[in-house]
Design a protein around this motif. Structure first.
Motif, short mmCIF file in Angstrom:
data_model
loop_
_atom_site.label_atom_id
_atom_site.label_comp_id
_atom_site.label_asym_id
_atom_site.label_seq_id
_atom_site.Cartn_x
_atom_site.Cartn_y
_atom_site.Cartn_z
N ASP A 1 0.81 -1.22 0.00
CA ASP A 1 0.00 0.00 0.00
C ASP A 1 0.85 1.27 0.00
O ASP A 1 0.42 2.33 0.48
CB ASP A 1 -0.94 0.00 1.20
CG ASP A 1 -0.19 -0.06 2.53
OD1 ASP A 1 1.02 -0.40 2.53
OD2 ASP A 1 -0.81 0.23 3.57
N ALA A 2 2.06 1.22 -0.55
CA ALA A 2 2.99 2.35 -0.51
C ALA A 2 2.40 3.58 -1.20
O ALA A 2 1.73 3.48 -2.23
CB ALA A 2 4.30 1.96 -1.16
N ARG A 3 2.67 4.74 -0.59
CA ARG A 3 2.21 6.03 -1.12
C ARG A 3 3.38 6.99 -1.17
O ARG A 3 4.24 6.97 -0.29
CB ARG A 3 1.11 6.61 -0.24
CG ARG A 3 -0.06 5.63 -0.07
CD ARG A 3 -1.31 6.26 0.38
NE ARG A 3 -1.85 7.28 -0.50
CZ ARG A 3 -2.51 7.06 -1.64
NH1 ARG A 3 -2.69 5.83 -2.06
NH2 ARG A 3 -2.99 8.06 -2.34
N TRP A 4 3.43 7.83 -2.19
CA TRP A 4 4.43 8.89 -2.31
C TRP A 4 3.78 10.13 -1.72
O TRP A 4 2.79 10.64 -2.24
CB TRP A 4 4.81 9.09 -3.77
CG TRP A 4 5.88 10.10 -3.99
CD1 TRP A 4 5.72 11.35 -4.54
CD2 TRP A 4 7.28 9.98 -3.71
NE1 TRP A 4 6.93 11.98 -4.61
CE2 TRP A 4 7.90 11.17 -4.11
CE3 TRP A 4 8.05 8.97 -3.16
CZ2 TRP A 4 9.27 11.39 -3.97
CZ3 TRP A 4 9.41 9.18 -3.02
CH2 TRP A 4 10.01 10.37 -3.42
N LYS B 1 -0.63 6.89 -4.84
CA LYS B 1 -0.21 5.49 -4.74
C LYS B 1 1.04 5.28 -5.56
O LYS B 1 1.18 5.82 -6.65
CB LYS B 1 -1.33 4.58 -5.23
CG LYS B 1 -0.98 3.12 -5.12
CD LYS B 1 -2.18 2.24 -5.33
CE LYS B 1 -1.89 0.78 -5.28
NZ LYS B 1 -0.87 0.30 -4.43
N VAL B 2 1.96 4.51 -5.01
CA VAL B 2 3.19 4.16 -5.72
C VAL B 2 2.88 2.95 -6.59
O VAL B 2 2.34 1.94 -6.11
CB VAL B 2 4.34 3.84 -4.74
CG1 VAL B 2 5.55 3.31 -5.49
CG2 VAL B 2 4.68 5.05 -3.91
N THR B 3 3.21 3.05 -7.86
CA THR B 3 2.98 1.91 -8.75
C THR B 3 4.19 1.00 -8.70
O THR B 3 5.33 1.45 -8.71
CB THR B 3 2.73 2.38 -10.19
OG1 THR B 3 3.81 3.20 -10.60
CG2 THR B 3 1.44 3.14 -10.31
N PRO B 4 3.94 -0.32 -8.62
CA PRO B 4 5.06 -1.27 -8.50
C PRO B 4 5.91 -1.33 -9.76
O PRO B 4 5.61 -0.91 -10.79
CB PRO B 4 4.39 -2.61 -8.24
CG PRO B 4 2.93 -2.41 -8.41
CD PRO B 4 2.67 -0.96 -8.58
#
Length: 163
Positions: free
Chosen positions: A62-65, A160-163
């Motif tokens: 669920d990483a966010r910038w 949201k950080v895209t993988p």
């Protein structure tokens, strides 16, 4: 005008006053890990800038910038510049690194002058040379300080950080 500047320079030389070094307009740093940007920050001479980081971490599902505004005034800018002074004096290029743990963070520190001139230093946090470790410590200490300053700063981007 030119005559006044020349007179001031000559007076400074004659009196032994130090020649002032032009402060960079902006200092910026990026931190990367395994090909991913994890932190990025910049601050200008007015003490205004931004601190960006991946939350909770670059490898979380669920990483966010998240980008936060930083406003610490000229005093804060001078404090960061003092922390990075030994790194800035090295000039452009890369910090020496012959013995390293290669899976550590890495990145660049950049200084941009008021006229657009720039120089940058590349670092690898896993370098074992003592002088390089001192420089990397200074870079990360400056980052920790601006991170603390940004903690209550206005969030100006959250994606949201895209993988």
């Amino acid at each position: 005008m030119k005559a006044a500047i020349a007179s001031a320079v000559l007076a400074a030389i004659a009196t032994g006053a130090p020649n002032p070094v032009t402060a960079p307009a902006t200092i910026s740093v990026d931190v990367n890990s395994w090909g991913r940007r994890v932190v990025e920050w910049s601050i200008d001479a007015r003490g205004e800038g931004r601190y960006s980081a991946v939350e909770p971490n670059a490898f979380a599902r669920d990483a966010r910038w998240v980008v936060r505004r930083v406003a610490v005034g000229p005093k804060g800018y001078r404090q960061l510049r003092a922390l990075l002074a030994s790194v800035e004096r090295r000039g452009a290029g890369a910090l020496p690194c012959t013995i390293a743990v290669t899976d550590g963070p890495y990145g660049d520190v950049r200084w941009s002058g008021p006229g657009g001139e720039r120089h940058a230093i590349r670092y690898l946090a896993g370098c074992r040379e003592p002088a390089t470790q001192n420089a990397v410590d200074a870079i990360f200490n400056a980052g920790a300080l601006i991170r603390r300053w940004s903690a209550k700063g206005e969030i100006i981007e959250d994606r949201k950080v895209t993988p």
